[in-house]
Scaffold this active site. Structure first.
Site, short mmCIF file in Angstrom:
data_model
loop_
_atom_site.label_atom_id
_atom_site.label_comp_id
_atom_site.label_asym_id
_atom_site.label_seq_id
_atom_site.Cartn_x
_atom_site.Cartn_y
_atom_site.Cartn_z
N ASP A 1 38.61 -72.30 53.29
CA ASP A 1 38.40 -73.18 51.98
C ASP A 1 38.83 -74.66 52.89
O ASP A 1 38.88 -75.46 52.11
CB ASP A 1 39.23 -72.99 50.91
CG ASP A 1 40.54 -73.14 51.39
OD1 ASP A 1 41.24 -72.60 52.40
OD2 ASP A 1 41.44 -73.31 50.21
N TYR B 1 52.85 -75.57 47.77
CA TYR B 1 53.38 -75.82 48.80
C TYR B 1 54.42 -77.23 48.41
O TYR B 1 54.06 -77.86 47.83
CB TYR B 1 52.68 -76.40 49.97
CG TYR B 1 51.34 -75.48 50.41
CD1 TYR B 1 51.73 -74.31 51.04
CD2 TYR B 1 50.15 -75.76 49.98
CE1 TYR B 1 50.91 -73.31 51.64
CE2 TYR B 1 49.36 -74.87 50.52
CZ TYR B 1 49.49 -73.59 51.05
OH TYR B 1 48.83 -72.92 51.47
N LYS C 1 50.88 -68.18 47.20
CA LYS C 1 50.77 -68.21 48.67
C LYS C 1 51.36 -69.43 49.04
O LYS C 1 51.18 -70.67 48.29
CB LYS C 1 49.36 -68.56 48.98
CG LYS C 1 49.03 -68.87 50.27
CD LYS C 1 47.63 -69.19 50.60
CE LYS C 1 47.28 -69.86 51.78
NZ LYS C 1 45.99 -70.28 52.04
#
Ligand SMILES: O=C(CO)COP(=O)(O)O
Length: 276
Positions: free
Chosen positions: A27, A145, A178
């Protein structure tokens, strides 16, 4: 019923024997700009699928164009938000969970850059998406993140910052979060402990060599990480299919780095991917 749908989809994502998930992601072009490993994208997807990962992450347009020939061979994870080179700290939603149902996806995934100027909007979007996913029985994956404006680049792997991200995902109803590997097993274990949901790692760009990459994967799994969603390093590697096979052996069959490297060399020679 929605809970049953989620359980069915999750059972395709997470290997029942190893209890780990192996996804490869393609992606990146939207967020990071054009990368040669994803050109042509159909060929890259074909090479990845030949290595038989559990799942592959892509956006809806690429899925409509490039996934039909592989439908059913692996789980489709539908990436439904992105940041961009001009807005690197703000993921913007461009899809919803209903599209995931329509396209046969086993999960919808969205991103967020935490601890920055756009955190509020991204938290809102994740919350709304998790509401939709819960009502449709669709697992939600968050790529979360600590890369917002308030985090210095050298603090992006600090365990407290990563723990904040994964915990935030769990608080918002994300099923699989993730994030980045902290760099050592002890601090990564603290991250895992901080989060009641499954944590998986990206490949990232800190590993410069194959040995480091395989070792990071091995260490992450050994300290409790629930799998991987890896991209760049895999499809920038010369023999993409061989590396996917070898990562699968590490993730699901507990291969050591030494055994994995031996198999990689063998596969690079004989291309006998189908037998592994
Ligand atoms: O950030 C990613 C894109 O979703 C993850 O992949 P890599 O870090 O392994 O390239």
């Amino acid at each position: 019923m929605a809970m049953l749908g989620k359980a069915v989809r999750m059972s395709r994502l997470v290997n029942p024997k190893s209890d780990k998930m192996m996804a490869i992601t393609v992606d990146h072009s939207f967020s990071r700009g054009i990368m040669t490993g994803l050109i042509p994208i159909q060929a890259t997807i074909d090479k990845i699928v030949a290595g038989r990962p559990d799942a592959i992450t892509m956006t809806k347009g690429i899925a409509e164009l490039c996934w039909p020939k592989h439908a059913g061979k692996a789980s489709l994870l539908l990436k439904s938000s992105s940041y961009s080179p001009v807005n690197p700290t703000s993921d913007v939603l461009f899809g919803d969970a209903e599209e995931g149902v329509r396209m046969g996806a086993d999960a919808v995934s969205i991103g967020a850059m935490m601890l920055g100027d756009f955190q509020a909007q991204q938290i809102h979007d994740i919350g709304m998406m998790s509401k939709q996913c819960m009502s449709l029985g669709m697992p939600l994956i968050g790529h979360i993140y600590p890369k917002g404006e308030s985090v210095a680049p050298e603090d992006r792997t600090k365990w407290e910052n990563i723990a904040y991200c994964v915990r935030a995902g769990a608080e918002l109803g994300v099923d699989i979060i993730k994030t980045t590997y902290t760099g050592d097993m002890e601090s990564m274990h603290m991250v895992i402990e901080s989060c009641p949901a499954r944590v998986v790692i990206q490949g990232g760009d800190t590993c410069k060599t194959l040995d480091d990459y395989l070792q990071m994967t091995r260490d992450a799994l050994d300290c409790g990480v629930g799998g991987v969603t890896m991209g760049r390093f895999v499809w920038e590697y010369d023999d993409v299919t061989a590396l996917v096979v070898v990562l699968r052996k590490i993730i699901h069959e507990n291969y050591s780095v030494k055994d994995a490297k031996e198999l990689l060399m063998q596969l690079e020679n004989d291309k006998d991917y189908a037998n592994y």
